[in-house]
Scaffold this active site. Structure first.
Site, short mmCIF file in Angstrom:
data_model
loop_
_atom_site.label_atom_id
_atom_site.label_comp_id
_atom_site.label_asym_id
_atom_site.label_seq_id
_atom_site.Cartn_x
_atom_site.Cartn_y
_atom_site.Cartn_z
CB ALA A 89 -34.69 5.14 -45.02
N GLY A 125 -39.71 3.58 -43.77
CA GLY A 125 -38.91 3.32 -42.48
C GLY A 125 -39.85 3.98 -41.43
CD GLU A 183 -39.37 -0.66 -43.18
OE1 GLU A 183 -38.72 0.40 -43.21
OE2 GLU A 183 -39.14 -1.76 -43.34
CD GLU A 191 -39.76 0.85 -47.77
OE1 GLU A 191 -40.96 0.63 -48.23
OE2 GLU A 191 -39.46 1.01 -46.66
N1 CAA Z 1 -35.83 11.22 -47.41
C1 CAA Z 1 -35.25 12.27 -47.52
N2 CAA Z 1 -35.94 13.50 -48.22
C2 CAA Z 1 -37.29 13.23 -48.04
C3 CAA Z 1 -38.21 12.04 -47.83
C4 CAA Z 1 -37.20 11.05 -47.51
N3 CAA Z 1 -37.62 9.85 -46.96
N4 CAA Z 1 -39.22 12.15 -47.98
C5 CAA Z 1 -39.29 13.78 -48.36
N5 CAA Z 1 -38.18 14.18 -48.29
C6 CAA Z 1 -38.03 15.56 -48.65
C7 CAA Z 1 -38.27 15.92 -50.19
O1 CAA Z 1 -37.03 15.50 -51.00
C8 CAA Z 1 -38.39 17.21 -50.16
O2 CAA Z 1 -37.39 18.06 -50.15
P1 CAA Z 1 -36.76 19.52 -50.88
O3 CAA Z 1 -37.95 20.35 -50.27
O4 CAA Z 1 -35.51 19.69 -50.82
O5 CAA Z 1 -37.26 19.11 -52.32
C9 CAA Z 1 -39.25 17.55 -48.79
O6 CAA Z 1 -38.77 16.38 -48.10
C10 CAA Z 1 -40.76 17.80 -48.84
O7 CAA Z 1 -41.10 16.56 -49.72
P2 CAA Z 1 -42.06 16.80 -50.82
O8 CAA Z 1 -42.02 17.58 -51.57
O9 CAA Z 1 -42.21 15.34 -51.63
O10 CAA Z 1 -43.46 16.66 -50.13
P3 CAA Z 1 -44.90 16.37 -50.53
O11 CAA Z 1 -46.10 17.08 -49.19
O12 CAA Z 1 -45.29 16.74 -51.75
O13 CAA Z 1 -44.96 14.60 -50.40
C11 CAA Z 1 -44.36 12.69 -49.08
C12 CAA Z 1 -44.93 14.16 -48.99
C13 CAA Z 1 -45.71 11.82 -49.92
C14 CAA Z 1 -44.16 12.02 -47.91
C15 CAA Z 1 -43.22 12.53 -50.45
O14 CAA Z 1 -42.51 13.25 -49.77
C16 CAA Z 1 -42.64 11.16 -50.28
O15 CAA Z 1 -43.36 10.48 -50.83
N6 CAA Z 1 -41.53 10.94 -49.62
C17 CAA Z 1 -40.87 9.73 -49.72
C18 CAA Z 1 -41.49 8.36 -49.06
C19 CAA Z 1 -40.87 7.33 -49.32
O16 CAA Z 1 -40.60 6.76 -50.44
N7 CAA Z 1 -40.34 6.67 -48.17
C20 CAA Z 1 -39.69 5.39 -48.16
C21 CAA Z 1 -38.11 5.60 -48.03
S1 CAA Z 1 -36.89 4.14 -48.23
C22 CAA Z 1 -37.12 3.42 -46.79
O17 CAA Z 1 -37.80 3.99 -45.80
C23 CAA Z 1 -36.32 2.34 -46.64
C24 CAA Z 1 -36.40 1.36 -45.39
O18 CAA Z 1 -37.16 0.41 -45.53
C25 CAA Z 1 -35.89 1.94 -44.13
#
Ligand code: CAA
Length: 258
Positions: free
Chosen positions: A65, A109, A112, A132
Site C-alpha cells: 500500500a 499489500g 495480499e 507492515e
Molecule cells: N509506498 C509508497 N512508496 C514506496 C513504497 C510503498 N509501499 N515502496 C517503495 N516506495 C518508494 C520509495 O519511497 C522510493 O521513493 P523515492 O525514490 O521517491 O525515494 C522508491 O519507491 C524506491 O524505493 P526504495 O528506494 O526503497 O527501493 P529499494 O530497491 O531500495 O527497496 C523495497 C525496495 C525493499 C521494496 C523497499 O522500497 C520497501 O521496503 N518498500 C516498502 C515495503 C512495505 O513496507 N510494504 C508494506 C506497505 S503497508 C501495506 O501494504 C498495508 C497493507 O496491508 C495493505
C-alpha cells in the site's frame, strides 16, 4: 487501455493485466487500485474472457500500500473512508480465475494482492512478506487472514510479527505459490496455466472457483453441501453433456459456455 497504472493485453480467452505504475515497485495507490478494480470487473463481465493473469514489473509485483498516503493518515480518516475496503473489494469479488505472475517484491499489500489471486506463479527471485509491522501497522488487506490459511499458523505468525520476507522456494514449500520458475519465464508460464484453464466451460470454471473458495469460508459439512449443489447444477448445462460425450467419443470437447 490507456490508464497510466494498469495495462491490458489479450491472449485469446486469457487477459494479461499488468501493474505498470511509473514507480516500478508498483505502490498500490488508490488510483492504481481503482484502475485495477475497474479493469478486472470489466473482464469479469466480458464474455470472451475466461481467465486472467495479473503481473507487475520485473522488479516488483507490488511493494504494498501507498506509504506516502498512509504517512499522513489519521484514524478518523481511515475509518470514515473505510480505507482500502472498496478498492480491494472489486478485486476480491472477481468470479473468473485469476493467476498471479509474481516477479520481485510482493510485500504488504503486494503479498495480499497475490493471495487474493487463485493461483500464484513465482519467479525464482520473488520475495513475499508482510512488513507492515515495521511501519507500526497491522496488515490491512488479508495478511492476518489469508496468509495463515495459505502457509499455516507458525510461518504466518513469523512473517507477520517479524516483518521479514520469505523466498520463492520457501513460498513453494509452504503452499503460498503453486510453481517457481525462472524470472524471465514467469509471465509465459502463468499465461500457459491460464490457457489450460480457459479451454474449459466458463460456467463450470465459475462454479469450481466459487466452490473451492468456499473451503476457506465455511465448515466441511456446509462446504460439501455447497459443492454437491454446484455439481448437480452442472447437469443443467449443455457443456456437461458435451464434455462427457466428447470423452466417450475420444474427441476434444467444444464447449459453448452454456
Ligand atoms: N509506498 C509508497 N512508496 C514506496 C513504497 C510503498 N509501499 N515502496 C517503495 N516506495 C518508494 C520509495 O519511497 C522510493 O521513493 P523515492 O525514490 O521517491 O525515494 C522508491 O519507491 C524506491 O524505493 P526504495 O528506494 O526503497 O527501493 P529499494 O530497491 O531500495 O527497496 C523495497 C525496495 C525493499 C521494496 C523497499 O522500497 C520497501 O521496503 N518498500 C516498502 C515495503 C512495505 O513496507 N510494504 C508494506 C506497505 S503497508 C501495506 O501494504 C498495508 C497493507 O496491508 C495493505
Amino acid at each position: 487501455m490507456s490508464d497510466a497504472n494498469v495495462t491490458l493485453q489479450r491472449h485469446g480467452a486469457v487477459a494479461l493485466v499488468t501493474l505498470a505504475s511509473q514507480n516500478t515497485l508498483n505502490p498500490l495507490t488508490s488510483a492504481l487500485m481503482t484502475e485495477l478494480g475497474a479493469a478486472l470487473q470489466a473482464l469479469d463481465h466480458d464474455s470472451e474472457t475466461r481467465a486472467i493473469v495479473l503481473t507487475g514489473s520485473p522488479r516488483a509485483f507490488a511493494a504494498g500500500a501507498d506509504i506516502q498516503a498512509m504517512a499522513g493518515m489519521t484514524y478518523a480518516h481511515a475509518v470514515q473512508d473505510n480505507y482500502l475496503a472498496a478498492e480491494w473489494q472489486a478485486v476480491s469479488a472477481l468470479r473468473k480465475p485469476l493467476v498471479a505472475a509474481v516477479r520481485g517484491y510482493a510485500l504488504g499489500g503486494g503479498c495480499e494482492l497475490a493471495m487474493i489471486c487463485d493461483i500464484v506463479v513465482a519467479g525464482e527471485n520473488a520475495l513475499f512478506g508482510q512488513p507492515e509491522i515495521k511501519l507500526g501497522l497491522v496488515p490491512g488487506a488479508g495478511g492476518t487472514q489469508r496468509l495463515p490459511r495459505a502457509v499455516g499458523k507458525s510461518l504466518a505468525m513469523e512473517m507477520n510479527l517479524s516483518g521479514e520476507p520469505i523466498t520463492a522456494t520457501q513460498a513453494l514449500a509452504s503452499g503460498l505459490v503453486s510453481r517457481v520458475v525462472a524470472d524471465e519465464d514467469v509471465v509465459d508460464v502463468a499465461l500457459s496455466v491460464a490457457q489450460s484453464i480457459a479451454r474449459h466451460s466458463l460456467p463450470v470454471l465459475l462454479a469450481v472457483k466459487a466452490a473451492t473458495a468456499r473451503a476457506f469460508e465455511t465448515s466441511l459439512a456446509e462446504g460439501l453441501a455447497y459443492e454437491r449443489s454446484a455439481f448437480h447444477g452442472c447437469f443443467a448445462l449443455n457443456d456437461q453433456r458435451e464434455g462427457c460425450e466428447a470423452f466417450l467419443e475420444r474427441r476434444v470437447p467444444h464447449f459453448d459456455h452454456r
